[in-house]
Design a protein around this motif. Structure first.
Motif, PDB file in Angstrom:
ATOM      1  N   ALA A 183      16.967   7.258  34.952  1.00 15.60           N
ATOM      2  CA  ALA A 183      15.713   6.570  35.282  1.00 15.60           C
ATOM      3  C   ALA A 183      14.767   7.582  35.917  1.00 15.60           C
ATOM      4  O   ALA A 183      14.785   7.801  37.126  1.00 15.60           O
ATOM      5  CB  ALA A 183      15.982   5.392  36.213  1.00 15.60           C
ATOM      6  N   ARG A 229      25.502  -6.845  27.529  1.00 18.95           N
ATOM      7  CA  ARG A 229      24.284  -7.220  26.792  1.00 18.95           C
ATOM      8  C   ARG A 229      24.341  -8.667  26.323  1.00 18.95           C
ATOM      9  O   ARG A 229      23.339  -9.376  26.356  1.00 18.95           O
ATOM     10  CB  ARG A 229      24.071  -6.285  25.605  1.00 18.95           C
ATOM     11  CG  ARG A 229      23.732  -4.865  26.027  1.00 18.95           C
ATOM     12  CD  ARG A 229      23.748  -3.960  24.851  1.00 18.95           C
ATOM     13  NE  ARG A 229      25.116  -3.958  24.320  1.00 18.95           N
ATOM     14  CZ  ARG A 229      25.638  -3.024  23.561  1.00 18.95           C
ATOM     15  NH1 ARG A 229      24.912  -2.010  23.195  1.00 18.95           N
ATOM     16  NH2 ARG A 229      26.878  -3.084  23.153  1.00 18.95           N
ATOM     17  N   LYS A 285      16.507  -3.636  31.482  1.00 20.13           N
ATOM     18  CA  LYS A 285      16.503  -2.186  31.247  1.00 20.13           C
ATOM     19  C   LYS A 285      17.720  -1.525  31.917  1.00 20.13           C
ATOM     20  O   LYS A 285      18.362  -0.654  31.334  1.00 20.13           O
ATOM     21  CB  LYS A 285      15.208  -1.574  31.780  1.00 20.13           C
ATOM     22  CG  LYS A 285      15.145  -0.071  31.660  1.00 20.13           C
ATOM     23  CD  LYS A 285      13.887   0.497  32.295  1.00 20.13           C
ATOM     24  CE  LYS A 285      13.935   2.013  32.260  1.00 20.13           C
ATOM     25  NZ  LYS A 285      12.776   2.626  32.899  1.00 20.13           N
ATOM     26  N   GLU A 289      20.564   5.061  37.342  1.00 19.27           N
ATOM     27  CA  GLU A 289      19.239   5.329  37.908  1.00 19.27           C
ATOM     28  C   GLU A 289      19.111   6.783  38.357  1.00 19.27           C
ATOM     29  O   GLU A 289      18.059   7.396  38.194  1.00 19.27           O
ATOM     30  CB  GLU A 289      18.939   4.387  39.075  1.00 19.27           C
ATOM     31  CG  GLU A 289      18.537   3.011  38.627  1.00 19.27           C
ATOM     32  CD  GLU A 289      17.857   2.208  39.708  1.00 19.27           C
ATOM     33  OE1 GLU A 289      16.742   1.728  39.470  1.00 19.27           O
ATOM     34  OE2 GLU A 289      18.447   2.070  40.805  1.00 19.27           O
ATOM     35  N   ASP A 306      12.477  -7.839  33.156  1.00 18.60           N
ATOM     36  CA  ASP A 306      12.534  -6.700  32.240  1.00 18.60           C
ATOM     37  C   ASP A 306      13.257  -5.504  32.843  1.00 18.60           C
ATOM     38  O   ASP A 306      13.993  -4.801  32.151  1.00 18.60           O
ATOM     39  CB  ASP A 306      11.124  -6.281  31.812  1.00 18.60           C
ATOM     40  CG  ASP A 306      10.460  -7.297  30.892  1.00 18.60           C
ATOM     41  OD1 ASP A 306      11.176  -8.185  30.365  1.00 18.60           O
ATOM     42  OD2 ASP A 306       9.235  -7.213  30.716  1.00 18.60           O
ATOM     43  N   TYR A 307      13.056  -5.264  34.141  1.00 17.20           N
ATOM     44  CA  TYR A 307      13.716  -4.100  34.758  1.00 17.20           C
ATOM     45  C   TYR A 307      15.224  -4.331  34.852  1.00 17.20           C
ATOM     46  O   TYR A 307      16.002  -3.416  34.605  1.00 17.20           O
ATOM     47  CB  TYR A 307      13.122  -3.767  36.131  1.00 17.20           C
ATOM     48  CG  TYR A 307      13.583  -2.414  36.619  1.00 17.20           C
ATOM     49  CD1 TYR A 307      13.205  -1.252  35.951  1.00 17.20           C
ATOM     50  CD2 TYR A 307      14.421  -2.284  37.715  1.00 17.20           C
ATOM     51  CE1 TYR A 307      13.644  -0.001  36.368  1.00 17.20           C
ATOM     52  CE2 TYR A 307      14.862  -1.036  38.143  1.00 17.20           C
ATOM     53  CZ  TYR A 307      14.477   0.104  37.463  1.00 17.20           C
ATOM     54  OH  TYR A 307      14.925   1.346  37.865  1.00 17.20           O
ATOM     55  N   GLU A 330      20.932  -2.514  29.964  1.00 13.44           N
ATOM     56  CA  GLU A 330      20.946  -1.764  28.703  1.00 13.44           C
ATOM     57  C   GLU A 330      21.248  -0.285  28.942  1.00 13.44           C
ATOM     58  O   GLU A 330      21.998   0.337  28.190  1.00 13.44           O
ATOM     59  CB  GLU A 330      19.596  -1.909  27.982  1.00 13.44           C
ATOM     60  CG  GLU A 330      19.302  -3.299  27.487  1.00 13.44           C
ATOM     61  CD  GLU A 330      20.137  -3.731  26.290  1.00 13.44           C
ATOM     62  OE1 GLU A 330      20.728  -2.868  25.611  1.00 13.44           O
ATOM     63  OE2 GLU A 330      20.187  -4.942  26.039  1.00 13.44           O
ATOM     64  N   GLY A 331      20.654   0.288  29.990  1.00 20.06           N
ATOM     65  CA  GLY A 331      20.882   1.700  30.286  1.00 20.06           C
ATOM     66  C   GLY A 331      22.318   1.996  30.684  1.00 20.06           C
ATOM     67  O   GLY A 331      22.906   2.982  30.239  1.00 20.06           O
TER      68      GLY A 331
END
Length: 139
Positions: free
Chosen positions: A93, A26, A47, A89, A43-44, A50-51
């Motif tokens: 996701a 991060r 994401k 994912e 942004d993806y 972060e995920g």
């Protein structure tokens, strides 16, 4: 290459660099966004990073459990980053179908790692995908 595929590659770049440096992904992501890197992670990509960070303990536990004959420390760092992202994912996701998560991870392994990596990534994520529905209910 589609926008999400590019985002996955950017996320792998961050996860891989963080692994090599022993840094928080991060923090590295924030640095890359703040330095106006060209192009900055979208942004993806953010994401995904972060995920992976949020679920890393469970991701690593599952990889360790299903990587027959392999420890995480024995895996090449780029393969580990690809597997972590692919497993994130696959299980978290909800807008990414399982075959897409696996295919994208295999594609990343083909372009970023060794000749043996795509088969390894496909096999490991494929094994976990067979029980993905059960794993999703326990997350």
């Amino acid at each position: 290459m589609g926008a999400r595929s590019k985002a996955r590659k950017r996320a792998i770049d961050v996860l891989y660099a963080a692994e090599l440096r022993g840094a928080d992904p991060r923090t590295l992501l924030a640095e890359r966004i703040d330095t106006l890197e060209s192009p900055p992670p979208n942004d993806y990509a953010a994401k995904l990073v972060e995920g992976v960070v949020a679920h890393r303990d469970r991701i690593d536990e599952l990889l360790t459990e299903h990587a027959e004959g392999w420890t995480l420390s024995r895996m090449p760092a780029v393969d580990l980053a690809i597997l972590r992202l692919g497993l994130y994912e696959l299980l978290w996701a909800d807008d990414v179908p399982d075959p897409v998560a696996i295919d994208e991870a295999v594609h990343l392994a083909k372009s970023l790692s060794t000749d043996d990596s795509p088969r390894f990534v496909n096999g490991l994520l494929g094994r976990i995908a067979t029980i993905a529905d059960r794993l999703r209910t326990t997350r």
